[in-house]
Design an enzyme around this catalytic site. Structure first.
Site, PDB file in Angstrom:
ATOM      1  N   HIS A  66      -7.869 -38.564  22.386  1.00 24.71           N
ATOM      2  CA  HIS A  66      -6.787 -38.664  21.414  1.00 24.71           C
ATOM      3  C   HIS A  66      -5.933 -39.863  21.801  1.00 24.71           C
ATOM      4  O   HIS A  66      -5.681 -40.106  22.981  1.00 24.71           O
ATOM      5  CB  HIS A  66      -5.954 -37.377  21.450  1.00 24.71           C
ATOM      6  CG  HIS A  66      -4.716 -37.458  20.609  1.00 24.71           C
ATOM      7  ND1 HIS A  66      -4.728 -37.943  19.320  1.00 24.71           N
ATOM      8  CD2 HIS A  66      -3.429 -37.128  20.875  1.00 24.71           C
ATOM      9  CE1 HIS A  66      -3.505 -37.907  18.830  1.00 24.71           C
ATOM     10  NE2 HIS A  66      -2.699 -37.424  19.750  1.00 24.71           N
TER      11      HIS A  66
ATOM     12  N   ASN B  98      -0.730 -43.554  17.071  1.00 25.37           N
ATOM     13  CA  ASN B  98      -1.164 -42.152  17.117  1.00 25.37           C
ATOM     14  C   ASN B  98      -1.294 -41.635  15.683  1.00 25.37           C
ATOM     15  O   ASN B  98      -0.292 -41.462  14.988  1.00 25.37           O
ATOM     16  CB  ASN B  98      -0.122 -41.346  17.911  1.00 25.37           C
ATOM     17  CG  ASN B  98      -0.473 -39.871  18.028  1.00 25.37           C
ATOM     18  OD1 ASN B  98      -1.375 -39.376  17.352  1.00 25.37           O
ATOM     19  ND2 ASN B  98       0.253 -39.169  18.878  1.00 25.37           N
TER      20      ASN B  98
ATOM     21  N   CYS C 220      -2.173 -32.723  16.601  1.00 25.47           N
ATOM     22  CA  CYS C 220      -3.026 -33.779  17.170  1.00 25.47           C
ATOM     23  C   CYS C 220      -4.355 -33.256  17.703  1.00 25.47           C
ATOM     24  O   CYS C 220      -5.307 -34.022  17.853  1.00 25.47           O
ATOM     25  CB  CYS C 220      -2.284 -34.522  18.271  1.00 25.47           C
ATOM     26  SG  CYS C 220      -0.831 -35.382  17.666  1.00 25.47           S
TER      27      CYS C 220
HETATM   28  O1  UT7 Z   1       0.139 -36.765  20.087  1.00 23.06           O
HETATM   29  C1  UT7 Z   1       0.911 -35.752  20.628  1.00 23.06           C
HETATM   30  C2  UT7 Z   1       1.136 -35.987  22.045  1.00 23.06           C
HETATM   31  N1  UT7 Z   1       2.144 -36.999  22.226  1.00 23.06           N
HETATM   32  C3  UT7 Z   1       2.200 -37.639  23.349  1.00 23.06           C
HETATM   33  O2  UT7 Z   1       1.341 -37.428  24.185  1.00 23.06           O
HETATM   34  C4  UT7 Z   1       3.359 -38.565  23.594  1.00 23.06           C
HETATM   35  C5  UT7 Z   1       3.745 -38.429  25.033  1.00 23.06           C
HETATM   36  N2  UT7 Z   1       4.923 -39.198  25.409  1.00 23.06           N
HETATM   37  C6  UT7 Z   1       4.955 -40.533  25.489  1.00 23.06           C
HETATM   38  O3  UT7 Z   1       4.021 -41.196  25.105  1.00 23.06           O
HETATM   39  C7  UT7 Z   1       6.150 -41.186  26.141  1.00 23.06           C
HETATM   40  O4  UT7 Z   1       6.969 -40.184  26.722  1.00 23.06           O
HETATM   41  C8  UT7 Z   1       7.018 -42.009  25.163  1.00 23.06           C
HETATM   42  C9  UT7 Z   1       6.243 -43.262  24.780  1.00 23.06           C
HETATM   43  C10 UT7 Z   1       7.365 -41.205  23.952  1.00 23.06           C
HETATM   44  C11 UT7 Z   1       8.299 -42.461  25.878  1.00 23.06           C
HETATM   45  O5  UT7 Z   1       7.999 -43.166  27.066  1.00 23.06           O
HETATM   46  P1  UT7 Z   1       8.775 -42.823  28.421  1.00 23.06           P
HETATM   47  O6  UT7 Z   1       8.301 -43.751  29.421  1.00 23.06           O
HETATM   48  O7  UT7 Z   1       8.566 -41.358  28.661  1.00 23.06           O
HETATM   49  O8  UT7 Z   1      10.251 -43.159  28.040  1.00 23.06           O
HETATM   50  P2  UT7 Z   1      11.523 -42.201  27.959  1.00 23.06           P
HETATM   51  O9  UT7 Z   1      11.419 -41.271  26.819  1.00 23.06           O
HETATM   52  O10 UT7 Z   1      11.827 -41.647  29.310  1.00 23.06           O
HETATM   53  O11 UT7 Z   1      12.635 -43.254  27.635  1.00 23.06           O
HETATM   54  C12 UT7 Z   1      12.970 -44.286  28.566  1.00 23.06           C
HETATM   55  C13 UT7 Z   1      14.032 -45.147  27.927  1.00 23.06           C
HETATM   56  C14 UT7 Z   1      15.157 -44.340  27.333  1.00 23.06           C
HETATM   57  O12 UT7 Z   1      16.367 -45.064  27.537  1.00 23.06           O
HETATM   58  P3  UT7 Z   1      17.411 -44.646  28.688  1.00 23.06           P
HETATM   59  O13 UT7 Z   1      17.791 -43.245  28.362  1.00 23.06           O
HETATM   60  O14 UT7 Z   1      16.623 -44.775  29.962  1.00 23.06           O
HETATM   61  O15 UT7 Z   1      18.488 -45.646  28.529  1.00 23.06           O
HETATM   62  C15 UT7 Z   1      14.869 -44.302  25.868  1.00 23.06           C
HETATM   63  O16 UT7 Z   1      16.024 -44.160  25.084  1.00 23.06           O
HETATM   64  O17 UT7 Z   1      13.460 -45.872  26.834  1.00 23.06           O
HETATM   65  C16 UT7 Z   1      14.252 -45.660  25.664  1.00 23.06           C
HETATM   66  N3  UT7 Z   1      13.404 -45.736  24.495  1.00 23.06           N
HETATM   67  C17 UT7 Z   1      13.139 -46.882  23.871  1.00 23.06           C
HETATM   68  N4  UT7 Z   1      13.516 -48.139  24.112  1.00 23.06           N
HETATM   69  C18 UT7 Z   1      13.073 -49.098  23.284  1.00 23.06           C
HETATM   70  C19 UT7 Z   1      12.748 -44.733  23.868  1.00 23.06           C
HETATM   71  N5  UT7 Z   1      12.080 -45.216  22.813  1.00 23.06           N
HETATM   72  C20 UT7 Z   1      12.306 -46.544  22.801  1.00 23.06           C
HETATM   73  C21 UT7 Z   1      11.865 -47.580  21.958  1.00 23.06           C
HETATM   74  N6  UT7 Z   1      12.281 -48.838  22.242  1.00 23.06           N
HETATM   75  N7  UT7 Z   1      11.065 -47.382  20.894  1.00 23.06           N
END
Ligand code: UT7
Length: 331
Positions: free
Chosen positions: A258, A288, A114
């Site tokens: 980004h 992204n 990225c």
């Molecule tokens: O380009 C390279 C750099 N990349 C980035 O900068 C990405 C950085 N990370 C992020 O943008 C975020 O961490 C994500 C968008 C990937 C995830 O958001 P989050 O607020 O950190 O959520 P999380 O991973 O802590 O997940 C929270 C909950 C989980 O469920 P439980 O374990 O709390 O029951 C996940 O399983 O949300 C769940 N979850 C989803 N739910 C519905 C994860 N993906 C999804 C989804 N739909 N697509």
């Protein structure tokens, strides 16, 4: 003679097919509301069967060349940032070189995921400043749809395909390096700042490769930890870029970040003291697109007249590696 890299033109290309969050929710345990709230993404573009990274790159390059009023044969350096090349080798850049009619010079790929466009900008700027090339095409192009695990809701909803390109030209500086009264007011690339930290390799990677297992593999990511590190490291590199040029956050006309997560973008805008209207956001429509996200956003904001000659543009990105960086350009 001292040179500086001037921006001559910019162009972007997105595949025709749009995939909405609702469409993904038909086959995945996710919702439009979750994706919008946690990421800011509404939709993404996905390449058609047989549409390759080189195809997207060529379209973006042609548009950037048209904006610059140049042809392929006017270019003597092509740096293509991609983590999704057409083939393991040769470089996708050489394919693009042939298709845009660039008959000489050098073309190669650069891999910083990225952060790839910021890295490619830094490399091209170094070539131009040192007189090793006269006109460069810097491209970010990706088909991440090909390396996503479409059953993993934690990653597949986040990415899209696309390409963006920038044409740069070496022009003599007004004064000799360091002699100009106000070097940060001169047009061109003011500075670039690159970093990497291989100890975080396992936070964002693809579980395949020619040496590893001969497969293309799928993207794997520890999203939460990447999010935390992105906010921390992007803030540091942005401060580094401003300090190197004697500038403050409020001097910036446009932040072109980004596009990984709207919450990260908002955090950077707040940190720099910039109103939301000075931050270029495309994540809602593009998702992204990895190395393509910054040049696609530049292409959009130049085409619609937001970014104008003389404006100060700050770009930043972080990605797998980890790699991160920033670039300051007086447009
Ligand atoms: O380009 C390279 C750099 N990349 C980035 O900068 C990405 C950085 N990370 C992020 O943008 C975020 O961490 C994500 C968008 C990937 C995830 O958001 P989050 O607020 O950190 O959520 P999380 O991973 O802590 O997940 C929270 C909950 C989980 O469920 P439980 O374990 O709390 O029951 C996940 O399983 O949300 C769940 N979850 C989803 N739910 C519905 C994860 N993906 C999804 C989804 N739909 N697509």
């Amino acid at each position: 003679m001292n040179f500086r890299s001037h921006v001559l033109g910019c162009g972007g290309y997105l595949p025709e097919r749009i995939v909405t969050n609702d469409e993904l929710a038909k086959t995945l345990d996710t919702t439009d509301a979750w994706i919008r709230q946690r990421t800011g993404i509404r939709q993404r573009h996905v390449a058609a069967d047989g549409e390759l990274t080189s195809d997207l790159a060529v379209r973006a390059a042609e548009r950037a060349l048209a904006a610059a009023g140049l042809n392929g044969w006017d270019i003597d350096l092509l740096v293509l940032a991609t983590a999704t090349p057409d083939n393991t080798f040769p470089a996708t850049a050489t394919k693009v070189q042939a298709r845009i009619g660039m008959t000489g010079g050098a073309a190669f790929d650069l891999q910083a995921v990225c952060s790839g466009f910021i890295y490619a900008l830094a490399v091209a700027d170094s070539f131009l400043r040192t007189g090793q090339a006269k006109r460069a095409l810097v491209i970010g192009a990706e088909t991440f749809s090909r390396i996503l695990d479409w059953s993993d809701r934690g990653t597949c909803v986040l990415f899209g395909d696309g390409a963006g390109a920038l044409v740069l030209e070496a022009r003599p500086t007004n004064g000799h390096a360091g002699n100009s009264a106000r070097p940060n007011m001169e047009r061109g690339v003011l500075s670039t700042h690159l970093h990497s930290d291989g100890s975080n390799y396992g936070l964002l990677y693809v579980d395949g490769g020619p040496s590893l297992n001969g497969r293309a593999g799928h993207l794997r990511m520890e999203g939460k930890e990447i999010f935390r590190l992105a906010v921390e490291r992007l803030a540091a590199v942005v401060d580094e870029a401003l300090a190197a040029n004697g500038l403050n956050g409020t001097d910036i006309d446009w932040l072109v970040p980004h596009q990984a997560n709207k919450r990260i973008i908002d955090a950077m805008g707040r940190r720099l003291g910039l109103p939301a209207a000075k931050v270029v956001v495309t994540i809602d429509r593009h998702a992204n697109t990895s190395a393509a996200s910054v040049p696609l956003a530049l292409a959009e904001a130049t085409a619609d007249g937001r970014i104008k000659p003389g404006h100060l543009v700050l770009m930043e990105a972080m990605g797998g590696g980890l790699t991160w960086g920033a670039g300051l350009v007086r447009w």
